[in-house]
Structure formats: structure tokens, C-alpha cells
Design an enzyme around this catalytic site. Sequence first.
Site, PDB file in Angstrom:
ATOM      1  N   THR A   1      -8.673   2.656 -18.974  1.00 22.33           N
ATOM      2  CA  THR A   1      -8.238   1.724 -17.915  1.00 22.33           C
ATOM      3  C   THR A   1      -9.435   1.528 -16.977  1.00 22.33           C
ATOM      4  O   THR A   1     -10.427   2.255 -17.084  1.00 22.33           O
ATOM      5  CB  THR A   1      -7.073   2.319 -17.087  1.00 22.33           C
ATOM      6  OG1 THR A   1      -7.579   3.429 -16.330  1.00 22.33           O
ATOM      7  CG2 THR A   1      -5.907   2.769 -17.933  1.00 22.33           C
TER       8      THR A   1
ATOM      9  N   TYR B   1      -7.582  15.668  -7.059  1.00 24.87           N
ATOM     10  CA  TYR B   1      -6.745  14.981  -8.054  1.00 24.87           C
ATOM     11  C   TYR B   1      -5.759  15.968  -8.686  1.00 24.87           C
ATOM     12  O   TYR B   1      -4.570  15.687  -8.806  1.00 24.87           O
ATOM     13  CB  TYR B   1      -7.655  14.349  -9.117  1.00 24.87           C
ATOM     14  CG  TYR B   1      -6.945  13.432 -10.076  1.00 24.87           C
ATOM     15  CD1 TYR B   1      -6.658  12.112  -9.719  1.00 24.87           C
ATOM     16  CD2 TYR B   1      -6.570  13.863 -11.343  1.00 24.87           C
ATOM     17  CE1 TYR B   1      -6.016  11.261 -10.603  1.00 24.87           C
ATOM     18  CE2 TYR B   1      -5.922  13.021 -12.232  1.00 24.87           C
ATOM     19  CZ  TYR B   1      -5.652  11.716 -11.857  1.00 24.87           C
ATOM     20  OH  TYR B   1      -5.010  10.866 -12.730  1.00 24.87           O
TER      21      TYR B   1
ATOM     22  N   ASP C   1       0.875  -1.173   0.000  1.00 22.18           N
ATOM     23  CA  ASP C   1       0.000   0.000   0.000  1.00 22.18           C
ATOM     24  C   ASP C   1       0.911   1.221   0.000  1.00 22.18           C
ATOM     25  O   ASP C   1       1.599   1.486   0.994  1.00 22.18           O
ATOM     26  CB  ASP C   1      -0.884  -0.020   1.259  1.00 22.18           C
ATOM     27  CG  ASP C   1      -1.832   1.169   1.329  1.00 22.18           C
ATOM     28  OD1 ASP C   1      -1.630   2.153   0.585  1.00 22.18           O
ATOM     29  OD2 ASP C   1      -2.778   1.115   2.136  1.00 22.18           O
TER      30      ASP C   1
HETATM   31  P1  NAD Z   1      -6.240   2.135 -12.460  1.00 27.40           P
HETATM   32  O1  NAD Z   1      -7.234   2.544 -11.436  1.00 27.40           O
HETATM   33  O2  NAD Z   1      -6.736   1.480 -13.661  1.00 27.40           O
HETATM   34  O3  NAD Z   1      -5.096   1.275 -11.761  1.00 27.40           O
HETATM   35  C1  NAD Z   1      -4.466   1.770 -10.595  1.00 27.40           C
HETATM   36  C2  NAD Z   1      -3.747   0.647  -9.869  1.00 27.40           C
HETATM   37  O4  NAD Z   1      -3.204   1.216  -8.666  1.00 27.40           O
HETATM   38  C3  NAD Z   1      -4.688  -0.477  -9.435  1.00 27.40           C
HETATM   39  O5  NAD Z   1      -4.080  -1.730  -9.696  1.00 27.40           O
HETATM   40  C4  NAD Z   1      -4.865  -0.263  -7.935  1.00 27.40           C
HETATM   41  O6  NAD Z   1      -5.121  -1.452  -7.216  1.00 27.40           O
HETATM   42  C5  NAD Z   1      -3.511   0.349  -7.571  1.00 27.40           C
HETATM   43  N1  NAD Z   1      -3.576   1.120  -6.325  1.00 27.40           N
HETATM   44  C6  NAD Z   1      -4.512   2.019  -5.938  1.00 27.40           C
HETATM   45  N2  NAD Z   1      -4.237   2.475  -4.711  1.00 27.40           N
HETATM   46  C7  NAD Z   1      -3.091   1.868  -4.313  1.00 27.40           C
HETATM   47  C8  NAD Z   1      -2.292   1.920  -3.137  1.00 27.40           C
HETATM   48  N3  NAD Z   1      -2.641   2.694  -2.087  1.00 27.40           N
HETATM   49  N4  NAD Z   1      -1.164   1.181  -3.085  1.00 27.40           N
HETATM   50  C9  NAD Z   1      -0.806   0.373  -4.120  1.00 27.40           C
HETATM   51  N5  NAD Z   1      -1.530   0.258  -5.243  1.00 27.40           N
HETATM   52  C10 NAD Z   1      -2.657   1.007  -5.343  1.00 27.40           C
HETATM   53  O7  NAD Z   1      -5.441   3.479 -12.861  1.00 27.40           O
HETATM   54  P2  NAD Z   1      -4.696   3.852 -14.234  1.00 27.40           P
HETATM   55  O8  NAD Z   1      -5.674   4.535 -15.089  1.00 27.40           O
HETATM   56  O9  NAD Z   1      -3.921   2.692 -14.748  1.00 27.40           O
HETATM   57  O10 NAD Z   1      -3.727   4.983 -13.695  1.00 27.40           O
HETATM   58  C11 NAD Z   1      -2.363   4.732 -13.349  1.00 27.40           C
HETATM   59  C12 NAD Z   1      -1.720   6.071 -12.999  1.00 27.40           C
HETATM   60  O11 NAD Z   1      -1.837   6.955 -14.111  1.00 27.40           O
HETATM   61  C13 NAD Z   1      -2.412   6.788 -11.824  1.00 27.40           C
HETATM   62  O12 NAD Z   1      -1.430   7.475 -11.065  1.00 27.40           O
HETATM   63  C14 NAD Z   1      -3.326   7.769 -12.517  1.00 27.40           C
HETATM   64  O13 NAD Z   1      -3.648   8.871 -11.711  1.00 27.40           O
HETATM   65  C15 NAD Z   1      -2.477   8.145 -13.712  1.00 27.40           C
HETATM   66  N6  NAD Z   1      -3.263   8.687 -14.821  1.00 27.40           N
HETATM   67  C16 NAD Z   1      -4.245   7.934 -15.401  1.00 27.40           C
HETATM   68  C17 NAD Z   1      -4.978   8.486 -16.448  1.00 27.40           C
HETATM   69  C18 NAD Z   1      -6.071   7.724 -17.153  1.00 27.40           C
HETATM   70  O14 NAD Z   1      -6.785   8.342 -17.947  1.00 27.40           O
HETATM   71  N7  NAD Z   1      -6.239   6.436 -16.928  1.00 27.40           N
HETATM   72  C19 NAD Z   1      -4.714   9.779 -16.875  1.00 27.40           C
HETATM   73  C20 NAD Z   1      -3.710  10.515 -16.243  1.00 27.40           C
HETATM   74  C21 NAD Z   1      -2.978   9.944 -15.221  1.00 27.40           C
END
Ligand code: NAD
Length: 242
Positions: free
Chosen positions: A182, A147, A56
Site C-alpha cells: 500500500t 506502532y 480526522d
Molecule cells: P495507507 O497509509 O496506505 O492508508 C491509510 C489511510 O488512512 C490513508 O488514506 C490516510 O489518508 C488515512 N489516514 C491517516 N491518518 C488519518 C486520520 N487521522 N484520519 C483519517 N484518515 C487518516 O495505510 P494501509 O497500509 O492501507 O493501512 C491501513 C491500516 O492497516 C492501518 O491501520 C495500518 O496500520 C494497518 N496495517 C497495514 C499494514 C501494511 O502492511 N500495509 C500491515 C498491518 C496493518
Amino acid sequence: MLDDDIAIVTGGAVGIGNAIARRFRDEGATVVIADIDEATGAETADDLGCEFQHCDVREYDQVQALVDGVVDDHGRLDVMVNNAGISSVTSVEEMDLEEWEAVLETNLDGVMHGTKAALPHLTESNGCIINLGSIYGLVGGKGAASYSAAKGGVVNFTQQVAIDYADEGVRVNSICPGFVETPMTEELLESERFYNFLEQKTPMDRHGQPEEIAPVAAFLASDDASYITGANVPVDGGWTAF
Ligand code: NAD
């Protein structure tokens, strides 16, 4: 290529982290996926032939144990990808304080924890850090108060650590994606109203795929990026150019 590199990808169970882990593996790295979701994380690691560690990122002790354990097992750490994150699309008035804290703890404290734990090892290996920022760290978002605050913090933290550790041979960069399909965004992307907004804001008229983020991470981790540090790289179909 990332031949023989040892990499940790937090939040690697699904989404962007999963795609980065897959790409790093394909380029020859040994990858450790760390995630709070034990079941999905273990399944993904099995599928990719990677290792899985429960962690975590909100808890510094867990992150330090993860990083030190990887170095004990593999002798070093070359790439730390601070990817784990959660989303929030709540305006300041609507948001309760617990939500603010949860988003800041995961998205900003989590990045700091990974950075602090990894730095002593990365200075040994001349390694690098890749943080996941967001377009909402570079420009304002609509109703995403916590965020945007967290991702703005990630962007500035990336620059700060890059400056502080350039002399020690550690490169620190972030990737700032636009909307990528995602589990985090699937509901939002199904909304016609939101998609119209996205098309208006995105010169390329579409959302992205995790596989369009992963090669950028692989590039930033590689020797081809040897003169790049302190960069916050938008991968957003032109959103922030508009
Ligand atoms: P997602 O929600 O699909 O996956 C996130 C992963 O992080 C999951 O496997 C979850 O279990 C894990 N997670 C959450 N909290 C956690 C914790 N406390 N400790 C360990 N693991 C934890 O998200 P994503 O879309 O793949 O995003 C990945 C990163 O990219 C994030 O930082 C997100 O903010 C960033 N991001 C995503 C997007 C998008 O459009 N998807 C856009 C900009 C930035």
C-alpha cells in the site's frame, strides 16, 4: 454477502481501506469512506460509487459527527471499520515525543473514537466493528516502538469491547495483517535489505495485497461470522506462526 448493510470505512482513500470499501460495495453494502485526505478520498469514492466524508479520526467530535451523520442519512449503521492508520519504524531512543503521540492518537485513539461513536448505533442494528491491528500488535516488530504499542492496544481493546458488548449483539474483531503493498509500505518493500528480512520471517516468502485483506473483512462483517467475536485474525502469510 453484505446486502443492504450500511458501512463506514475510515482511511478508505487508499490501500487496505480502499480494497475493503470496494469489496463491501461489490457485496451489496452502502459504503461511506471517511478520510483525512479530502482530494484522494473524494476521487476514490467517485470511482467506487461510494460516499465520502472528510474526517480526522484523532478528533472525537469529527468521528461522532461522521457516524451520526451516516445514521441520519441512512437510518442505521451495520459495520464500522476502524482502518485509518499511520506507520512509524523508529526505535524508542530515536523517536521524539511528538511522533509517539501522533502514532498513538491516530492508530489507537482513532480506533477508540470510532468504536465509542458507533456502539450506540450498532447495538440497535446488531452490527459489528472491524479494527485494523497488525502482526506488530501480536508479536514484536523491529524498531517500531510506537506502532507496536498502538497495535497491541488495538488487539487488547478489540477483545475488551467484544466481551463488554457480546450481550448486546455487537461483534468486535480485528484483522492483523503482515506486510501488505500500500502507500504506507511501498518504500519499505522496495528496500532489498528489508525484503530479505520479510522473506526470512514469512513462510509464504512474499508480501500481501490489499485484496487479500478485504475478503477477510467481508467475512467478519457477514452473518457467516455470527459466532466470531473478540478474534484478532492474522492475515500474514504465516509470519506469526513462525
Ligand atoms: P495507507 O497509509 O496506505 O492508508 C491509510 C489511510 O488512512 C490513508 O488514506 C490516510 O489518508 C488515512 N489516514 C491517516 N491518518 C488519518 C486520520 N487521522 N484520519 C483519517 N484518515 C487518516 O495505510 P494501509 O497500509 O492501507 O493501512 C491501513 C491500516 O492497516 C492501518 O491501520 C495500518 O496500520 C494497518 N496495517 C497495514 C499494514 C501494511 O502492511 N500495509 C500491515 C498491518 C496493518
